[in-house]
Design an enzyme around this catalytic site. Structure first.
Site, PDB file in Angstrom:
ATOM      1  N   THR A  64       0.889  -1.168   0.000  1.00  0.00           N
ATOM      2  CA  THR A  64       0.000   0.000   0.000  1.00  0.00           C
ATOM      3  C   THR A  64       0.921   1.210   0.000  1.00  0.00           C
ATOM      4  OG1 THR A  64      -0.031   0.059   2.405  1.00  0.00           O
ATOM      5  CG2 THR A  64      -1.782  -1.181   1.344  1.00  0.00           C
TER       6      THR A  64
ATOM      7  N   GLU B   7      -5.635  -3.373  -1.509  1.00  0.00           N
ATOM      8  CA  GLU B   7      -6.139  -4.590  -0.862  1.00  0.00           C
ATOM      9  C   GLU B   7      -7.241  -5.271  -1.668  1.00  0.00           C
ATOM     10  OE1 GLU B   7      -5.471  -1.740   0.561  1.00  0.00           O
ATOM     11  OE2 GLU B   7      -4.713  -1.944   2.605  1.00  0.00           O
TER      12      GLU B   7
ATOM     13  N   LYS C 264     -14.277  16.435  11.806  1.00  0.00           N
ATOM     14  CA  LYS C 264     -15.288  16.350  12.866  1.00  0.00           C
ATOM     15  C   LYS C 264     -15.454  17.717  13.520  1.00  0.00           C
ATOM     16  CE  LYS C 264     -17.082  13.267  16.206  1.00  0.00           C
ATOM     17  NZ  LYS C 264     -16.936  12.366  17.290  1.00  0.00           N
TER      18      LYS C 264
ATOM     19  N   TRP D 258     -20.015  15.508  11.182  1.00  0.00           N
ATOM     20  CA  TRP D 258     -18.992  15.134  10.222  1.00  0.00           C
ATOM     21  C   TRP D 258     -19.114  15.979   8.958  1.00  0.00           C
ATOM     22  CZ3 TRP D 258     -15.234  12.087  11.852  1.00  0.00           C
ATOM     23  CH2 TRP D 258     -15.494  11.200  12.908  1.00  0.00           C
TER      24      TRP D 258
HETATM   25  P1  ADP Z   1      -3.128   4.673  -0.668  1.00  0.00           P
HETATM   26  O1  ADP Z   1      -3.343   4.201   0.714  1.00  0.00           O
HETATM   27  O2  ADP Z   1      -1.759   5.061  -0.949  1.00  0.00           O
HETATM   28  O3  ADP Z   1      -4.053   5.770  -1.105  1.00  0.00           O
HETATM   29  P2  ADP Z   1      -4.529   2.879  -2.460  1.00  0.00           P
HETATM   30  O4  ADP Z   1      -4.116   3.218  -3.831  1.00  0.00           O
HETATM   31  O5  ADP Z   1      -4.743   1.479  -2.115  1.00  0.00           O
HETATM   32  O6  ADP Z   1      -3.393   3.405  -1.544  1.00  0.00           O
HETATM   33  O7  ADP Z   1      -5.778   3.763  -2.127  1.00  0.00           O
HETATM   34  C1  ADP Z   1      -7.055   3.284  -1.880  1.00  0.00           C
HETATM   35  C2  ADP Z   1      -7.943   4.391  -1.411  1.00  0.00           C
HETATM   36  O8  ADP Z   1      -8.066   5.417  -2.412  1.00  0.00           O
HETATM   37  C3  ADP Z   1      -9.358   3.976  -1.144  1.00  0.00           C
HETATM   38  O9  ADP Z   1      -9.474   3.368   0.118  1.00  0.00           O
HETATM   39  C4  ADP Z   1     -10.100   5.292  -1.225  1.00  0.00           C
HETATM   40  O10 ADP Z   1      -9.981   6.042  -0.034  1.00  0.00           O
HETATM   41  C5  ADP Z   1      -9.334   6.034  -2.289  1.00  0.00           C
HETATM   42  N1  ADP Z   1     -10.065   5.922  -3.576  1.00  0.00           N
HETATM   43  C6  ADP Z   1      -9.802   5.082  -4.582  1.00  0.00           C
HETATM   44  N2  ADP Z   1     -10.658   5.289  -5.602  1.00  0.00           N
HETATM   45  C7  ADP Z   1     -11.479   6.291  -5.237  1.00  0.00           C
HETATM   46  C8  ADP Z   1     -12.579   6.973  -5.841  1.00  0.00           C
HETATM   47  N3  ADP Z   1     -12.996   6.703  -7.066  1.00  0.00           N
HETATM   48  N4  ADP Z   1     -13.185   7.937  -5.130  1.00  0.00           N
HETATM   49  C9  ADP Z   1     -12.780   8.259  -3.893  1.00  0.00           C
HETATM   50  N5  ADP Z   1     -11.742   7.666  -3.267  1.00  0.00           N
HETATM   51  C10 ADP Z   1     -11.102   6.692  -3.921  1.00  0.00           C
END
Ligand code: ADP
Length: 542
Positions: free
Chosen positions: A185, A330, A440, A445
């Site tokens: 990640t 994940e 918050k 929120w």
């Molecule tokens: P990192 O933790 O570096 O951001 P990831 O690439 O695994 O790694 O990121 C996943 C996260 O990115 C998701 O849990 C979400 O918060 C955000 N995300 C991914 N796609 C979208 C989307 N289309 N809209 C909003 N948030 C998104």
């Protein structure tokens, strides 16, 4: 009684074998690190992957050993992917934009045995090499080069290695549950953790992303993954491309708008994928050059929320349908993609836009739910309004992190994503925020994404981030960090007025800070953690 049908393990090698046999002349075009362009075919990619598989076998590793890559999207990187996974090793893609300490941490954590790298990353490799404990072979993804040899005396060169082997090779048949690739990640919200995919999960994910209601990939497509191969395996597209046999355009290091416009127009790219920051650059460059991006029928936006203004720009100015998708490392990554249902087809343009703004619905193979507590098991109503913790389960979803014994799942087997969202009765997902980015304010929120999306619709704003700033009375209040478009006059009160008729008064940010740049993660996402460290105390009196 069992069925009477054949069993064949779902293996990554079968995808490249299919592309090599049935789509041998489909092109794979790639921009090299020196910005020259190489045109090759799926047939040649297959042959070279078999050559490199023999090189790897000659090192005498055991199944499951890790081979790391630090490279842009290019043809040698693609060949090595198939060679590594196809021969039963694990392809560990690494983000070169990580801080060197993080890079060292993950290479040692993964105990990588080989490190493949693009020549352009030579200074980085040279700097970290003394700290890498497990790496036995360094392979430069290029032709022999004296400068590289001088910096790393025991280096091997990919082109030289594969030249020593024939393309006569039979892929080993291994268990479909074997590990195939490893991605950490990117650590936007904490330390990087490894996600270890299997052959089975990867093949099933490739089927799912290719379906018409996902990315709709066919042999007639020209696909350009702008999303790097180190960002969740370029969202699985190099696998799906081999499965479909489509033309693939790999943009190498040229991720700026002008380079991408050039590739789209020259190679008639029909579908491209990337994060919103990439698309912003592309829109600006196309507007400047006057390109209509005529061939681009659809683009996939994921990784962060797609601002409505971006969706509109693609549709109105370039006649390009934006597929808004959600996922994470994940989840391989596809968790949902936005395509209409039959009942939406009669809606007005404005109503359709509202549907398209959501992150879409899950493809067959994964299931989503919203619970009222983080890691909880009690599902809330699927009414499009009740927000809660987004959880997912399915064939390509993590069970536990790499080298960690304990389960990453809730007591009833779901993975809690850390995202806050709603689901409606049709399964359309709307992410309101990451739980760590929510603001918050006095017990209420506020969604940072919502306020950012509005700001991005302001004609004088180029980029916007909303973060929580500490507040003596309200605990936290939103503040807006914004980059102005070039040569415009814009002040804080104009922005307050802009928000006034769009959100409740208590949601309007307390302060606007104009900056020249916003820090981005290695995958192009705004680093709100860094912004909070820098600006999180601006509302405090002391
Ligand atoms: P990192 O933790 O570096 O951001 P990831 O690439 O695994 O790694 O990121 C996943 C996260 O990115 C998701 O849990 C979400 O918060 C955000 N995300 C991914 N796609 C979208 C989307 N289309 N809209 C909003 N948030 C998104």
């Amino acid at each position: 009684m069992l069925g009477n049908m054949m069993f064949q393990p779902l293996l990554i090698s079968s995808m490249i074998e299919h592309a090599g046999r049935y789509h041998a002349d489909s092109l794979v075009i790639s921009k090299n690190t020196d910005l020259s362009i190489t045109e090759t075919t799926w047939g040649q990619i297959h042959d070279n992957s078999k050559r490199f598989a023999q090189v790897l076998q000659s090192f005498g590793f055991v199944l499951g050993d890790r081979v790391a890559t630090i490279a842009w999207n290019n043809h040698r990187h693609l060949e090595s992917w198939y060679a590594i996974s196809g021969s039963g090793l694990v392809c560990h893609t690494i983000n070169p934009r990580l801080f060197p300490e993080q890079l060292v941490f993950i290479i040692n954590d993964a105990a990588d045995k080989v490190l493949l790298f693009d020549k352009t990353f030579l200074p980085l490799i040279k700097a970290v090499k003394p700290l890498l404990k497990s790496v036995e072979h360094y392979i430069c993804l290029d032709a022999p080069d004296d400068a590289v040899r001088e910096a790393i005396p025991d280096v091997l060169f990919y082109d030289e290695l594969i030249a020593g082997h024939s393309a006569q090779f039979t892929w080993p048949v291994i268990d479909e549950l074997s590990a195939s690739s490893l991605c950490y990640t990117s650590g936007t919200t904490g330390n990087p953790k490894g996600v270890l995919y299997s052959h089975r999960s990867t093949v099933l994910h490739s089927y799912a992303i290719s379906m018409p209601d996902s990315l709709n990939i066919s042999a007639r497509d020209v696909m350009m993954p702008v999303v790097p191969m180190f960002h969740v395996n370029a969202w699985g597209t190099p696998y799906a491309a081999a499965m479909a046999g489509c033309t693939l355009v790999l943009p190498g290091p040229g991720l700026d708008g002008a380079s991408l416009v050039g590739l789209i127009d020259r190679y008639k790219v029909s579908v491209a994928l990337g994060v919103p920051t990439i698309w912003q650059g592309l829109i600006n460059a196309a507007q400047q050059s006057g390109s209509q991006l005529t061939s681009l029928s659809r683009n996939v936006v994921g990784g962060s929320a797609c601002p409505p203004a971006m969706l509109k720009a693609f549709k109105d100015q370039f006649n390009c349908e934006t597929i808004h998708a959600w996922g994470m490392t994940e989840t391989s990554p596809l968790g949902s993609a936005n395509q209409f249902k039959a009942k939406h087809m009669g809606l007005s343009d404005e109503e359709k836009l509202q549907v398209r703004l959501s992150q879409g619905r899950p493809p067959f193979g994964v299931d989503l739910r919203i619970t009222d507590e983080e890691n909880g098991t009690h599902e809330v109503s699927r009414d499009g309004e009740t927000t809660g913790n987004l959880q997912i389960k399915g064939h390509w979803i993590i069970k536990n992190y790499f080298a960690k014994e304990n389960s990453a799942l809730t007591s009833d087997g779901w993975f809690d994503t850390g995202d806050i969202a709603t689901l409606n009765e049709d399964g359309y997902l709307k992410i309101s925020d990451r739980s760590k980015d929510l603001i918050k304010s006095g017990g209420e929120w506020i969604s940072s994404v919502y306020l950012e999306n509005l700001a991005m619709g302001h004609p004088k704003i180029a980029m916007a981030a909303v973060i929580a700033a500490e507040h003596e009375k309200w605990d936290e209040r939103p503040i807006l960090i914004a980059i102005k478009k070039p040569d415009v006059d814009l002040n804080e009160s104009e922005i307050f007025d802009f928000y006034a008729d769009k959100v409740a008064k208590w949601q309007i940010p307390d302060k606007v800070i104009f900056v020249e740049s916003i820090p981005l993660s290695g995958t192009g996402k705004m680093l709100k953690k860094d912004l909070r460290e820098q600006f999180g105390k601006v509302l405090l009196s002391t």
